[in-house]
Design a protein around this motif. Structure first.
Motif, mmCIF file in Angstrom:
data_model
loop_
_atom_site.group_PDB
_atom_site.id
_atom_site.type_symbol
_atom_site.label_atom_id
_atom_site.label_comp_id
_atom_site.label_asym_id
_atom_site.label_seq_id
_atom_site.Cartn_x
_atom_site.Cartn_y
_atom_site.Cartn_z
ATOM 1 N N ASP A 1 0.829 -1.209 0.000
ATOM 2 C CA ASP A 1 0.000 0.000 0.000
ATOM 3 C C ASP A 1 0.862 1.259 0.000
ATOM 4 O OD1 ASP A 1 -2.254 -1.606 0.014
ATOM 5 O OD2 ASP A 1 -2.700 -1.282 2.140
ATOM 6 N N VAL A 2 1.938 1.253 0.774
ATOM 7 C CA VAL A 2 2.867 2.385 0.767
ATOM 8 C C VAL A 2 3.424 2.578 -0.645
ATOM 9 C CG1 VAL A 2 5.139 3.166 1.576
ATOM 10 C CG2 VAL A 2 3.475 2.284 3.217
ATOM 11 N N ALA A 3 3.808 1.488 -1.289
ATOM 12 C CA ALA A 3 4.340 1.562 -2.651
ATOM 13 C C ALA A 3 3.269 2.039 -3.642
ATOM 14 C CB ALA A 3 4.904 0.209 -3.080
ATOM 15 N N ALA A 4 2.039 1.588 -3.457
ATOM 16 C CA ALA A 4 0.953 1.985 -4.367
ATOM 17 C C ALA A 4 0.652 3.476 -4.275
ATOM 18 C CB ALA A 4 -0.302 1.173 -4.063
ATOM 19 N N ASP A 5 0.872 4.073 -3.101
ATOM 20 C CA ASP A 5 0.641 5.509 -2.914
ATOM 21 C C ASP A 5 1.823 6.346 -3.369
ATOM 22 O OD1 ASP A 5 -1.889 5.205 -1.967
ATOM 23 O OD2 ASP A 5 -1.400 5.533 0.137
ATOM 24 N N ASP A 6 2.760 5.734 -4.034
ATOM 25 C CA ASP A 6 3.981 6.392 -4.482
ATOM 26 C C ASP A 6 3.693 7.756 -5.087
ATOM 27 O OD1 ASP A 6 6.767 6.294 -4.798
ATOM 28 O OD2 ASP A 6 6.545 5.753 -6.909
ATOM 29 N N GLY A 7 4.305 8.792 -4.510
ATOM 30 C CA GLY A 7 4.170 10.139 -5.043
ATOM 31 C C GLY A 7 2.982 10.927 -4.534
ATOM 32 N N LYS A 8 2.036 10.288 -3.853
ATOM 33 C CA LYS A 8 0.875 11.008 -3.337
ATOM 34 C C LYS A 8 1.265 11.796 -2.085
ATOM 35 C CE LYS A 8 -2.514 7.677 -5.016
ATOM 36 N NZ LYS A 8 -3.534 6.694 -4.606
ATOM 37 N N THR A 9 0.609 12.917 -1.894
ATOM 38 C CA THR A 9 0.890 13.735 -0.714
ATOM 39 C C THR A 9 -0.029 13.398 0.450
ATOM 40 O OG1 THR A 9 -0.583 15.474 -1.531
ATOM 41 C CG2 THR A 9 1.762 15.642 -2.108
ATOM 42 N N SER A 10 -0.939 12.459 0.277
ATOM 43 C CA SER A 10 -1.891 12.094 1.319
ATOM 44 C C SER A 10 -1.332 11.060 2.290
ATOM 45 C CB SER A 10 -3.168 11.542 0.674
ATOM 46 O OG SER A 10 -2.847 10.418 -0.133
ATOM 47 N N ASN A 11 -0.048 10.781 2.191
ATOM 48 C CA ASN A 11 0.577 9.735 2.976
ATOM 49 C C ASN A 11 1.739 10.347 3.762
ATOM 50 O OD1 ASN A 11 2.533 7.529 3.459
ATOM 51 N ND2 ASN A 11 1.074 6.315 2.274
ATOM 52 N N PRO A 12 1.964 9.923 5.007
ATOM 53 C CA PRO A 12 3.076 10.484 5.783
ATOM 54 C C PRO A 12 4.442 10.316 5.117
ATOM 55 C CG PRO A 12 1.677 9.145 7.191
ATOM 56 C CD PRO A 12 1.188 8.971 5.788
ATOM 57 N N PHE A 13 4.602 9.330 4.265
ATOM 58 C CA PHE A 13 5.883 9.111 3.594
ATOM 59 C C PHE A 13 6.195 10.224 2.590
ATOM 60 C CE2 PHE A 13 4.814 5.006 5.247
ATOM 61 C CZ PHE A 13 6.029 4.539 5.730
ATOM 62 N N ALA A 14 5.197 11.001 2.220
ATOM 63 C CA ALA A 14 5.419 12.106 1.286
ATOM 64 C C ALA A 14 6.317 13.177 1.894
ATOM 65 C CB ALA A 14 4.082 12.715 0.874
ATOM 66 N N ALA A 15 6.493 13.177 3.212
ATOM 67 C CA ALA A 15 7.358 14.166 3.870
ATOM 68 C C ALA A 15 8.814 14.035 3.435
ATOM 69 C CB ALA A 15 7.250 14.026 5.387
ATOM 70 N N ILE A 16 9.177 12.906 2.817
ATOM 71 C CA ILE A 16 10.560 12.697 2.380
ATOM 72 C C ILE A 16 11.014 13.793 1.415
ATOM 73 C CG2 ILE A 16 10.014 11.184 0.420
ATOM 74 C CD1 ILE A 16 12.951 10.622 2.768
ATOM 75 N N THR A 17 10.077 14.395 0.695
ATOM 76 C CA THR A 17 10.448 15.408 -0.300
ATOM 77 C C THR A 17 10.992 16.691 0.324
ATOM 78 O OG1 THR A 17 8.179 16.237 -0.387
ATOM 79 C CG2 THR A 17 8.784 14.516 -1.984
#
Length: 123
Positions: free
Chosen positions: A33-49
């Protein structure tokens, strides 16, 4: 790291408690699921940018590399408080064995390995 390949190692050594039913598939699905949301800003992992290195900002570029259930006996003694203990060196050795089995390089790169221990097993 601009691309992350995430690998999960579920370590179930002889004599250890079992993983709860469905646990491995739920963790694997979470990484997918984390991989599927790749590039979306609706996920906490988007903070990497917001983080930069010499080649620019980080990218939310996550891939599920795969998983394995391993049954190797660790090189660790029983904890004094009754739990099953695993040394950090045993964890490093298990990750290295898995990495080598896939032919992946050592060192800092785009591969991340998570080692999952069953309930009652500590480091």
């Amino acid at each position: 790291m601009h691309t992350q390949n995430v690998y999960e190692i579920f370590w179930q050594a002889p004599g250890w408690p079992a993983f709860p039913a469905g646990y491995q598939s739920k963790i694997e699905q979470w990484v997918r699921d984390v991989a599927a949301d790749d590039g979306k800003t609706s996920n906490p992992f988007a903070a990497i940018t917001q983080y930069f290195d010499g080649s620019g900002p980080g990218n939310y570029n996550v891939h599920f590399g795969g998983s394995a259930l391993v049954h190797a006996a660790p090189d660790s003694p029983q904890c004094s408080h009754g739990s099953i203990c695993v040394s950090i060196q045993s964890i490093i050795d298990e990750i290295d064995a898995y990495r080598l089995s896939l032919g992946l390089p050592t060192g800092v790169g785009s591969n991340q390995f998570g080692i999952i221990l069953p309930p009652g097993v500590t480091t």
